[in-house]
Design an enzyme around this catalytic site. Structure first.
Site, PDB file in Angstrom:
ATOM      1  N   LYS A 113      20.249 -48.323 -33.596  1.00 16.21           N
ATOM      2  CA  LYS A 113      21.235 -48.409 -34.705  1.00 16.21           C
ATOM      3  C   LYS A 113      22.653 -48.594 -34.165  1.00 16.21           C
ATOM      4  O   LYS A 113      23.162 -49.511 -35.421  1.00 16.21           O
ATOM      5  CB  LYS A 113      20.881 -47.828 -35.889  1.00 16.21           C
ATOM      6  CG  LYS A 113      20.160 -47.949 -36.193  1.00 16.21           C
ATOM      7  CD  LYS A 113      19.343 -46.229 -37.043  1.00 16.21           C
ATOM      8  CE  LYS A 113      18.060 -46.461 -37.713  1.00 16.21           C
ATOM      9  NZ  LYS A 113      17.617 -45.423 -38.615  1.00 16.21           N
ATOM     10  N   LYS A 195       4.965 -58.113 -35.953  1.00 20.13           N
ATOM     11  CA  LYS A 195       3.758 -57.369 -36.656  1.00 20.13           C
ATOM     12  C   LYS A 195       5.220 -57.763 -38.456  1.00 20.13           C
ATOM     13  O   LYS A 195       5.592 -58.339 -38.443  1.00 20.13           O
ATOM     14  CB  LYS A 195       3.416 -55.554 -36.979  1.00 20.13           C
ATOM     15  CG  LYS A 195       5.182 -55.324 -36.735  1.00 20.13           C
ATOM     16  CD  LYS A 195       4.762 -53.636 -37.048  1.00 20.13           C
ATOM     17  CE  LYS A 195       5.970 -52.765 -37.002  1.00 20.13           C
ATOM     18  NZ  LYS A 195       6.054 -51.263 -36.900  1.00 20.13           N
ATOM     19  N   LYS A 198       8.865 -55.471 -42.963  1.00 19.40           N
ATOM     20  CA  LYS A 198       9.823 -55.714 -44.507  1.00 19.40           C
ATOM     21  C   LYS A 198      11.856 -56.506 -44.193  1.00 19.40           C
ATOM     22  O   LYS A 198      11.369 -57.111 -45.119  1.00 19.40           O
ATOM     23  CB  LYS A 198      10.698 -54.028 -44.663  1.00 19.40           C
ATOM     24  CG  LYS A 198       9.546 -53.701 -45.353  1.00 19.40           C
ATOM     25  CD  LYS A 198      10.522 -51.793 -45.653  1.00 19.40           C
ATOM     26  CE  LYS A 198       8.989 -51.067 -46.617  1.00 19.40           C
ATOM     27  NZ  LYS A 198       9.581 -49.632 -46.597  1.00 19.40           N
TER      28      LYS A 198
END
Ligand code: TRP
Length: 332
Positions: A113, A195, A198
């Protein structure tokens, strides 16, 4: 014998997709029968990235509606918003005194992050694993169903539990990752790149909120190739994934029929995808429509949240009381 305690947090950002459904929600639904489950929307965690205040309620109500529409039963589990349980931030504060800057800075998700958003390295981001530990320990949970990406966080939760116990006396059980049965499938992106996720590639991800036409379009565009050239050839991952999806949503005969055509080298991907698209629509549409209906019914969702918060606080207040006493906050 009393049931084992399970806790899991649901992120409130982003729309749910098939990867979440087959990876997590389906397992929650299985667990709700045999465990004492606390499932919550992690709205405090989402504040680390400063979402627009206007969006927060909609996000929370949407994931709630999507999870209920998928089969999570608010009568069987405690389903609540993290921010409705003030004992969680209280335990978070206590645990923060046992969490060291060095160990927090080493967490890979934190480093990632920092790399992605160097201008927003706030203390909440650094202590994200501490809040997560509080979410879990507040109910003295022993099983935590989470994906691989959360294993490090779980390890930290165990460390904080052990540290607390070492300093103040045996109190928290050690929580462990609950491994979904080994047959849990991984749903790959329809373009064959990693994969289903979102945030990445919305065109190769099927969301539980997608309209019928969009689902069809996405499946018809899914990556294929010119087909196998020898009988019983090994499938490339992106083809395997389409078969995995078909197995989840189509009749067993349908899947075995197409598997045979693949094995015999006469598979017609156009027909295969058309069938998959049709069955996928049949699978997703009722969940989508039910979720939309629930989202219209705010009164009902508020009732669910209230009921969930009550169940959660009953367990949380006992833990906090015990923790306060052990720490020495015991004045009256
Ligand atoms: N960090 C988890 C995720 O990103 C969500 C979460 C927050 C969680 N608190 C939790 C999961 C407690 C399990 C237990 O998916």
């Amino acid at each position: 014998m009393s049931k084992e305690i399970v806790v899991s947090g649901i992120r409130s950002t982003g729309y749910l997709h098939l990867g979440n459904y087959f990876g997590a929600i389906q397992n929650y639904i299985k667990m709700q029968e045999n465990y004492n489950c606390y499932f919550f929307v992690a709205d405090y965690h989402s504040l680390t990235t400063h979402p627009d205040p206007k969006d927060l309620k909609g996000n929370v109500f949407r994931v709630l509606a999507e999870n209920i529409a998928s089969g999570l039963d608010p009568e069987k589990v405690a389903l609540y918003a993290q921010s409705d349980v003030p004992e969680i931030p209280e335990l978070y504060l206590m645990l923060n005194m046992l969490a060291y800057k060095g160990e927090l800075e080493k967490v890979p998700t934190f480093k990632e992050k920092v790399r992605l958003n160097p201008d927003n390295v706030n203390a909440g981001l650094l202590t994200y694993p501490v809040l997560m530990a509080a979410d879990i320990l507040i109910h003295k949970a022993v099983k935590v169903p989470v994906g691989k990406d959360q294993e490090q966080h779980l390890e930290m939760a165990r460390n904080f539990a052990v540290r607390f116990n070492g300093r103040y006396g045996d109190f928290f059980p050690e929580p462990h990752v609950y491994r979904f049965s080994s047959d849990t499938v991984k749903i790959m992106s329809l373009d064959g790149e990693g994969k289903m996720s979102k945030s990445e590639n919305v065109n190769a991800t099927i969301y539980l909120s997608d309209a019928d036409d969009l689902i069809k379009k996405k499946i018809m565009k899914a990556k294929t190739d010119s087909g196998p050239t020898e009988p019983n050839a090994e499938m490339p991952d992106y083809i395997k994934n389409l078969f995995v999806l078909m197995q989840m949503v189509s009749a067993p005969e349908t899947t075995s029929h197409f598997r045979e055509t693949y094995a015999n080298c006469n598979v017609r991907y156009g027909d295969f995808k058309k069938q998959l698209a049709e069955d996928m629509v049949k699978f997703v549409a009722p969940i989508r429509d039910r979720a939309a209906e629930l989202q219209q019914n705010e009164e009902y969702l508020r009732k669910i949240l209230k009921m969930g918060a009550e169940k959660a606080r009953e367990s949380a207040s006992k833990t906090i009381e015990g923790a306060r006493k052990l720490i020495g906050i015991n004045y009256y």
